[in-house]
Scaffold this motif. Structure first.
Motif, PDB file in Angstrom:
ATOM      1  N   HIS A   1       0.811  -1.214   0.000  1.00  0.00           N
ATOM      2  CA  HIS A   1       0.000   0.000   0.000  1.00  0.00           C
ATOM      3  C   HIS A   1       0.845   1.265   0.000  1.00  0.00           C
ATOM      4  N   VAL A   2       2.094   1.149   0.484  1.00  0.00           N
ATOM      5  CA  VAL A   2       2.951   2.322   0.545  1.00  0.00           C
ATOM      6  C   VAL A   2       3.408   2.730  -0.853  1.00  0.00           C
ATOM      7  N   VAL A   3       3.580   1.758  -1.737  1.00  0.00           N
ATOM      8  CA  VAL A   3       4.131   2.074  -3.051  1.00  0.00           C
ATOM      9  C   VAL A   3       3.094   2.037  -4.165  1.00  0.00           C
ATOM     10  N   ILE A   4       1.865   1.659  -3.815  1.00  0.00           N
ATOM     11  CA  ILE A   4       0.886   1.426  -4.887  1.00  0.00           C
ATOM     12  C   ILE A   4       0.540   2.713  -5.640  1.00  0.00           C
ATOM     13  N   VAL A   5       0.470   3.849  -4.923  1.00  0.00           N
ATOM     14  CA  VAL A   5       0.071   5.090  -5.596  1.00  0.00           C
ATOM     15  C   VAL A   5       1.108   5.519  -6.640  1.00  0.00           C
ATOM     16  N   PRO A   6       2.392   5.671  -6.259  1.00  0.00           N
ATOM     17  CA  PRO A   6       3.363   6.026  -7.297  1.00  0.00           C
ATOM     18  C   PRO A   6       3.510   4.962  -8.378  1.00  0.00           C
ATOM     19  N   GLN A   7       3.358   3.683  -7.990  1.00  0.00           N
ATOM     20  CA  GLN A   7       3.409   2.634  -9.016  1.00  0.00           C
ATOM     21  C   GLN A   7       2.285   2.833 -10.014  1.00  0.00           C
ATOM     22  N   TYR A   8       1.115   3.159  -9.498  1.00  0.00           N
ATOM     23  CA  TYR A   8      -0.032   3.374 -10.377  1.00  0.00           C
ATOM     24  C   TYR A   8       0.256   4.534 -11.339  1.00  0.00           C
ATOM     25  N   ILE A   9       0.856   5.603 -10.798  1.00  0.00           N
ATOM     26  CA  ILE A   9       1.183   6.760 -11.633  1.00  0.00           C
ATOM     27  C   ILE A   9       2.185   6.363 -12.711  1.00  0.00           C
ATOM     28  N   LEU A  10       3.211   5.605 -12.309  1.00  0.00           N
ATOM     29  CA  LEU A  10       4.221   5.142 -13.260  1.00  0.00           C
ATOM     30  C   LEU A  10       3.584   4.293 -14.352  1.00  0.00           C
ATOM     31  N   PHE A  11       2.785   3.307 -13.934  1.00  0.00           N
ATOM     32  CA  PHE A  11       2.219   2.383 -14.922  1.00  0.00           C
ATOM     33  C   PHE A  11       1.180   3.071 -15.797  1.00  0.00           C
ATOM     34  N   SER A  12       0.495   4.083 -15.236  1.00  0.00           N
ATOM     35  CA  SER A  12      -0.481   4.763 -16.086  1.00  0.00           C
ATOM     36  C   SER A  12       0.244   5.614 -17.118  1.00  0.00           C
ATOM     37  N   GLN A  13       1.453   6.113 -16.752  1.00  0.00           N
ATOM     38  CA  GLN A  13       2.204   6.865 -17.743  1.00  0.00           C
ATOM     39  C   GLN A  13       2.761   5.950 -18.841  1.00  0.00           C
ATOM     40  N   LEU A  14       3.035   4.703 -18.481  1.00  0.00           N
ATOM     41  CA  LEU A  14       3.485   3.732 -19.482  1.00  0.00           C
ATOM     42  C   LEU A  14       2.307   3.157 -20.259  1.00  0.00           C
ATOM     43  N   ASP A  15       1.082   3.582 -19.881  1.00  0.00           N
ATOM     44  CA  ASP A  15      -0.133   3.056 -20.501  1.00  0.00           C
ATOM     45  C   ASP A  15      -0.313   1.559 -20.213  1.00  0.00           C
ATOM     46  N   TRP A  16       0.031   1.167 -19.020  1.00  0.00           N
ATOM     47  CA  TRP A  16      -0.023  -0.245 -18.646  1.00  0.00           C
ATOM     48  C   TRP A  16      -1.248  -0.583 -17.792  1.00  0.00           C
ATOM     49  N   ILE A  17      -2.050   0.452 -17.445  1.00  0.00           N
ATOM     50  CA  ILE A  17      -3.258   0.139 -16.683  1.00  0.00           C
ATOM     51  C   ILE A  17      -4.172  -0.666 -17.590  1.00  0.00           C
ATOM     52  N   ASN A  18      -4.859  -1.648 -17.019  1.00  0.00           N
ATOM     53  CA  ASN A  18      -5.659  -2.584 -17.796  1.00  0.00           C
ATOM     54  C   ASN A  18      -4.839  -3.410 -18.778  1.00  0.00           C
ATOM     55  N   THR A  19      -3.634  -3.762 -18.333  1.00  0.00           N
ATOM     56  CA  THR A  19      -2.870  -4.838 -18.966  1.00  0.00           C
ATOM     57  C   THR A  19      -2.355  -5.690 -17.818  1.00  0.00           C
TER      58      THR A  19
ATOM     59  N   TYR B   1       0.778  -6.360 -17.426  1.00  0.00           N
ATOM     60  CA  TYR B   1       2.171  -5.990 -17.131  1.00  0.00           C
ATOM     61  C   TYR B   1       2.406  -5.547 -15.682  1.00  0.00           C
ATOM     62  N   PRO B   2       1.552  -4.669 -15.109  1.00  0.00           N
ATOM     63  CA  PRO B   2       1.854  -4.224 -13.738  1.00  0.00           C
ATOM     64  C   PRO B   2       1.857  -5.369 -12.730  1.00  0.00           C
ATOM     65  N   LEU B   3       1.229  -6.494 -13.091  1.00  0.00           N
ATOM     66  CA  LEU B   3       1.169  -7.623 -12.165  1.00  0.00           C
ATOM     67  C   LEU B   3       2.351  -8.568 -12.343  1.00  0.00           C
ATOM     68  N   ILE B   4       2.976  -8.538 -13.535  1.00  0.00           N
ATOM     69  CA  ILE B   4       4.044  -9.517 -13.814  1.00  0.00           C
ATOM     70  C   ILE B   4       5.425  -8.865 -13.863  1.00  0.00           C
ATOM     71  N   VAL B   5       5.512  -7.697 -14.524  1.00  0.00           N
ATOM     72  CA  VAL B   5       6.843  -7.085 -14.716  1.00  0.00           C
ATOM     73  C   VAL B   5       7.570  -6.820 -13.385  1.00  0.00           C
ATOM     74  N   PRO B   6       6.895  -6.297 -12.334  1.00  0.00           N
ATOM     75  CA  PRO B   6       7.631  -6.113 -11.070  1.00  0.00           C
ATOM     76  C   PRO B   6       8.236  -7.416 -10.550  1.00  0.00           C
ATOM     77  N   LYS B   7       7.562  -8.520 -10.788  1.00  0.00           N
ATOM     78  CA  LYS B   7       8.101  -9.802 -10.321  1.00  0.00           C
ATOM     79  C   LYS B   7       9.320 -10.206 -11.136  1.00  0.00           C
ATOM     80  N   LEU B   8       9.309  -9.817 -12.417  1.00  0.00           N
ATOM     81  CA  LEU B   8      10.465 -10.080 -13.271  1.00  0.00           C
ATOM     82  C   LEU B   8      11.671  -9.273 -12.790  1.00  0.00           C
ATOM     83  N   LEU B   9      11.399  -8.219 -12.036  1.00  0.00           N
ATOM     84  CA  LEU B   9      12.472  -7.394 -11.490  1.00  0.00           C
ATOM     85  C   LEU B   9      12.737  -7.753 -10.029  1.00  0.00           C
TER      86      LEU B   9
END
Lengths: 293, 319
Positions: free
Chosen positions: A136-154, A156-164
């Protein structure tokens, strides 16, 4: 004297043995009763999944006394998409997460367990600290990051962080495991001309199967159960996973049809139960050594 | 002879000795290691920067801004924090969360410890009992179980059906502000299996020798429990306590599902995380949600720190 005490001693011993038996029996009865109480809601949900909704609302028994299989067929098609659509979405997210965690966490663990490099202690401490970091501490900026990458509703936000390798918990688990492997094997492989990649792929990975299995099982269960991140990143009903779909059962109808809902809940819990049965050994060992849920 | 020895000595500057070779090899391997570390740790490092550490710092920045995703963030200084001071829903959500943590975690751990102690006394069929008790821990965080809970404690739910057998008419527990939180606490207590397994592993570590020695010295079972089991188990108790508390602070799914996403009735199940979700992803008030995220980090960090400091006085780490 002797003839008198002998039978008395034997009688006492028999009495003590009897008392011991009773005590053990009572312990088992208590444990079974408690276990039954714990499992009662689950079993009730199971038998209720083949009961008509009106019967669910008045029958607390565990006897499978009616067989309304329509709950399953109705529930399967009750939502916008057939239920296998959601199972498939969950399957994609889970499979991606498992592969990503296995790959990324084992690589990072190899570095921490076997390599010498500058800043290792600091990085290791940071890695340990991030285990406890609430999402919950990082979800807001993560959301901002992923929305800028146009990754919301894909996915990727659920898998790519795990790849890292952000599930640092599994890095820790594997570091502990790799540290227990004898270094002689690395040396032998090095003499045979293996570099670090060779040692990692040919020696460490094959020997780490138990730790990899624990990682895979827990990643599976956690990702399958995960609701929060999927709720945040997936708002398009086409991409709904099983937990998000289950939730709409309650939202979509004013009068909840518990029969189909329970049927699909059983479908949703099935894979976890299956993994639980298949992977018990790894699960128990995993929690016992590292203390995860 | 002398000449020869001199030549050898002189030669040692050019011809590498065994020690030198080893040093070079180590240096070479050091460089190899550094290269490999870059490769193996690279993904983790990128993740640390972009997924973990970066976002923490970014959310600190956003917490001083007004940001709705639609327009660029606008610096407003401490305004979000000032609003937090006056936000009554925030205060009540903190209260709900703290009650939840302080009630459910001790109950859960007490149950876990009690059953671990019973099971540790050589009960036959231990693996079966352990599995049965552990199963809820795996399922407890799922939406399916939260929905089951919603049914069980609803007006026409399982609990009331069972109560009616005894002639008691129950109400809807999940829509009563006094009881709704208790049902979610019950759900967390139900998942006592995971800490139980950890307790069992800890009990196994205590050498039987200690108990035998104490028994020889005439210590009864109660004395043995308090003088041997409890002190030697304190590190495990501590570990479970910290772990389960941090977990409990982050509870979200159960309250969200049982209350239908509202945190009701009358905010009685509005967990902190649920309120954060509502501010961030319901109202898209990202600045305020970031400030809340930071407060959560500080609270969890503070709780953990207090535990670690207090642990010096009650956790026993061997001689």
């Amino acid at each position: 004297m002797v003839t008198e005490t002998q039978p008395r001693g034997a009688a006492m011993r028999a009495a003590r043995r009897r008392r011991e038996h009773v005590r053990r029996l009572l312990t088992h009865l208590g444990l079974i009763a408690f276990g039954a109480l714990m499992l009662y809601p689950l079993l009730w949900m199971l038998v209720s999944s083949i009961r008509a909704t009106e019967q669910i609302l008045r029958d607390p028994s565990l006897l499978p006394n009616s067989f309304v299989w329509q709950n399953y067929t109705e529930g399967w098609v009750a939502l916008e998409h057939p239920f296998h659509h959601y199972l498939l979405n969950s399957g994609i997210v889970v499979a991606g997460s498992v592969v990503a965690n296995l790959l990324a966490c084992s690589m990072a663990a190899y570095a921490f367990a076997r390599l010498e490099f500058r800043g290792k202690r600091l990085f290791f401490a940071i890695m340990l600290a991030t285990i406890m970091l609430p999402v919950h501490v990082v979800i807001v900026p993560q959301y901002i990051l992923f929305s800028q990458l146009d990754w919301i509703n894909t996915f990727y936000p659920l898998i790519v962080p795990k790849l890292l390798a952000t599930d640092s918990f599994f890095i820790f688990l594997m570091v502990q495991f790799i540290r227990g492997l004898p270094r002689d094997l690395d040396e032998a492989a090095r003499i045979d001309g293996c570099g670090h990649i060779g040692i990692f792929v040919r020696i460490i990975l094959p020997l780490s199967v138990p730790a990899l299995a624990t990682t895979a099982i827990f990643t599976f269960i956690w990702t399958w159960n995960d609701f929060f991140t999927q709720l945040v990143f997936l708002t398009d009903p086409d991409l709904y996973t099983v937990p998000l779909a289950l939730r709409t059962f309650v939202d979509s109808t004013s009068q909840t049809s518990w029969g189909p809902l329970f049927a699909m809940s059983i479908v949703a819990l099935g894979p976890i139960f299956g993994f639980f049965l298949a992977g018990q050994r790894y699960l128990v060992k995993g929690i016992a050594t590292t203390g995860i849920k | 002879m002398i000449g020869l020895r001199e030549r050898t000595r002189a030669g040692s500057d050019n011809v590498p000795s065994a020690a030198d070779t080893q040093r070079t090899r180590r240096r070479w391997r050091g460089r190899q290691d550094t290269l490999a570390a870059g490769l193996f740790l690279g993904p983790w490092f990128i993740g640390l920067i972009f997924i973990t550490l970066g976002p923490i710092l970014a959310s600190l920045y956003f917490s001083f801004t007004d940001y709705s995703l639609l327009s660029p963030p606008e610096w407003i200084g401490l305004e979000n924090y000032q609003r937090m001071l006056e936000d009554e829903r925030l205060h009540s959500s903190l209260g709900v969360t703290v009650v939840y943590v302080l009630v459910s975690v001790p109950l859960q751990l007490a149950l876990a410890l009690a059953l671990a102690l019973v099971l540790d006394r050589g009960v036959r069929g231990l693996p079966l009992y352990r599995s049965v008790y552990y199963l809820p821990s795996l399922l407890g965080s799922s939406v399916a179980i939260a929905l089951l809970w919603q049914q069980m404690f609803g007006a026409e739910g399982l609990l009331n059906v069972v109560l009616s057998l005894f002639g008691v008419t129950g109400e809807s527990w999940i829509s009563h502000p006094d009881y709704a939180l208790s049902t979610i606490i019950g759900l967390n207590v139900w998942t006592f299996g995971a800490p139980m397994v950890i307790f069992l592993a800890g009990l196994r570590q205590i050498p039987a020798m200690y108990y035998e020695a104490a028994a020889v010295d005439g210590a009864g079972p109660v004395r043995r429990f308090f003088q041997i089991t409890v002190p030697l188990l304190t590190p495990i108790i501590f570990f479970n306590l910290v772990l389960q508390m941090i977990n409990a602070f982050q509870s979200f799914t159960q309250a969200f599902i049982v209350s239908g996403g509202t945190g009701g009735p009358s905010d009685s199940t509005l967990f902190y995380t649920l309120y954060l979700y509502q501010r961030g992803f319901g109202a898209f008030d990202m600045g305020y949600a970031s400030a809340m995220a930071w407060l959560l980090l500080v609270i969890i960090g503070g709780f953990t720190a207090v535990h670690f400091i207090a642990s010096k006085y009650w956790v026993f780490y061997g001689d």
